[in-house]
Write a protein that holds these residues in place. Structure first.
Motif, short mmCIF file in Angstrom:
data_model
loop_
_atom_site.label_atom_id
_atom_site.label_comp_id
_atom_site.label_asym_id
_atom_site.label_seq_id
_atom_site.Cartn_x
_atom_site.Cartn_y
_atom_site.Cartn_z
N ALA A 199 0.82 -1.21 0.00
CA ALA A 199 0.00 0.00 0.00
C ALA A 199 0.86 1.26 0.00
N VAL A 200 1.95 1.25 0.74
CA VAL A 200 2.85 2.40 0.78
C VAL A 200 3.50 2.61 -0.58
N ILE A 201 3.95 1.53 -1.19
CA ILE A 201 4.59 1.64 -2.51
C ILE A 201 3.60 2.16 -3.54
N VAL A 202 2.39 1.65 -3.51
CA VAL A 202 1.35 2.12 -4.45
C VAL A 202 1.05 3.60 -4.20
N ALA A 203 0.96 4.00 -2.94
CA ALA A 203 0.68 5.40 -2.62
C ALA A 203 1.79 6.32 -3.13
N VAL A 204 3.03 5.88 -2.99
CA VAL A 204 4.16 6.69 -3.47
C VAL A 204 4.09 6.83 -4.99
N PHE A 205 3.83 5.74 -5.68
CA PHE A 205 3.76 5.82 -7.14
C PHE A 205 2.59 6.67 -7.60
N ILE A 206 1.45 6.57 -6.94
CA ILE A 206 0.31 7.42 -7.30
C ILE A 206 0.65 8.88 -7.07
N GLY A 207 1.33 9.17 -5.97
CA GLY A 207 1.77 10.54 -5.69
C GLY A 207 2.72 11.06 -6.75
N LEU A 208 3.65 10.23 -7.17
CA LEU A 208 4.58 10.65 -8.23
C LEU A 208 3.86 10.90 -9.54
N ILE A 209 2.93 10.04 -9.88
CA ILE A 209 2.18 10.21 -11.13
C ILE A 209 1.36 11.50 -11.09
N LEU A 210 0.67 11.74 -9.98
CA LEU A 210 -0.10 12.97 -9.85
C LEU A 210 0.78 14.21 -9.93
N PHE A 211 1.94 14.14 -9.30
CA PHE A 211 2.88 15.26 -9.35
C PHE A 211 3.34 15.53 -10.78
N LEU A 212 3.65 14.47 -11.52
CA LEU A 212 4.09 14.64 -12.90
C LEU A 212 2.98 15.19 -13.79
N VAL A 213 1.74 14.77 -13.56
CA VAL A 213 0.62 15.28 -14.34
C VAL A 213 0.43 16.77 -14.09
N VAL A 214 0.46 17.18 -12.83
CA VAL A 214 0.31 18.59 -12.49
C VAL A 214 1.45 19.40 -13.08
N LEU A 215 2.66 18.89 -12.99
CA LEU A 215 3.82 19.58 -13.54
C LEU A 215 3.71 19.71 -15.05
N ASP A 216 3.24 18.67 -15.72
CA ASP A 216 3.07 18.73 -17.17
C ASP A 216 2.04 19.78 -17.57
N ARG A 217 0.95 19.86 -16.82
CA ARG A 217 -0.08 20.87 -17.12
C ARG A 217 0.48 22.28 -16.94
N ARG A 218 1.24 22.49 -15.89
CA ARG A 218 1.83 23.82 -15.66
C ARG A 218 2.80 24.19 -16.77
N LEU A 219 3.63 23.24 -17.17
CA LEU A 219 4.60 23.52 -18.23
C LEU A 219 3.90 23.78 -19.57
N THR A 220 2.83 23.03 -19.84
CA THR A 220 2.08 23.25 -21.07
C THR A 220 1.47 24.65 -21.07
N LYS A 221 0.93 25.08 -19.93
CA LYS A 221 0.34 26.41 -19.83
C LYS A 221 1.41 27.49 -20.06
N ILE A 222 2.59 27.32 -19.48
CA ILE A 222 3.67 28.28 -19.65
C ILE A 222 4.14 28.29 -21.11
N GLU A 223 4.25 27.11 -21.73
CA GLU A 223 4.66 27.06 -23.13
C GLU A 223 3.65 27.77 -24.02
N ASN A 224 2.37 27.59 -23.76
CA ASN A 224 1.34 28.28 -24.55
C ASN A 224 1.42 29.79 -24.37
N GLN A 225 1.70 30.25 -23.16
CA GLN A 225 1.85 31.70 -22.93
C GLN A 225 3.05 32.24 -23.69
N ILE A 226 4.14 31.50 -23.71
CA ILE A 226 5.34 31.95 -24.43
C ILE A 226 5.07 31.99 -25.93
#
Length: 72
Positions: free
Chosen positions: A41-68
């Motif tokens: 359960a801990v390993i799954v929670a860590v991986f889900i957290g990493l995936i969510l973090f990467l998705v949020v980071l990708d959305r932010r970068l996409t938004k910044i790229e579109n602004q540029i």
């Protein structure tokens, strides 16, 4: 940047805990005590957290790229 540091710290702590727990006994002992499920359960929670973090980071970068691209 604080979120990345927190996630890295949490990952290191959990990996140390799971490594220590795995070395204390056999797999059958951990299954009989129910600790194997906690480790999984801990390993799954860590991986889900990493995936969510990467998705949020990708959305932010996409938004910044579109602004540029719009201003450039």
């Amino acid at each position: 940047m604080k979120a990345a540091n927190w996630i890295l710290t949490a990952f290191l702590v959990f990996s140390c805990l799971t490594t220590g727990a795995a070395q204390t006994g056999s797999t059958d002992f951990m299954r009989s005590m129910g600790k194997m499920y906690v480790v999984v359960a801990v390993i799954v929670a860590v991986f889900i957290g990493l995936i969510l973090f990467l998705v949020v980071l990708d959305r932010r970068l996409t938004k910044i790229e579109n602004q540029i691209n719009d201003h450039g």
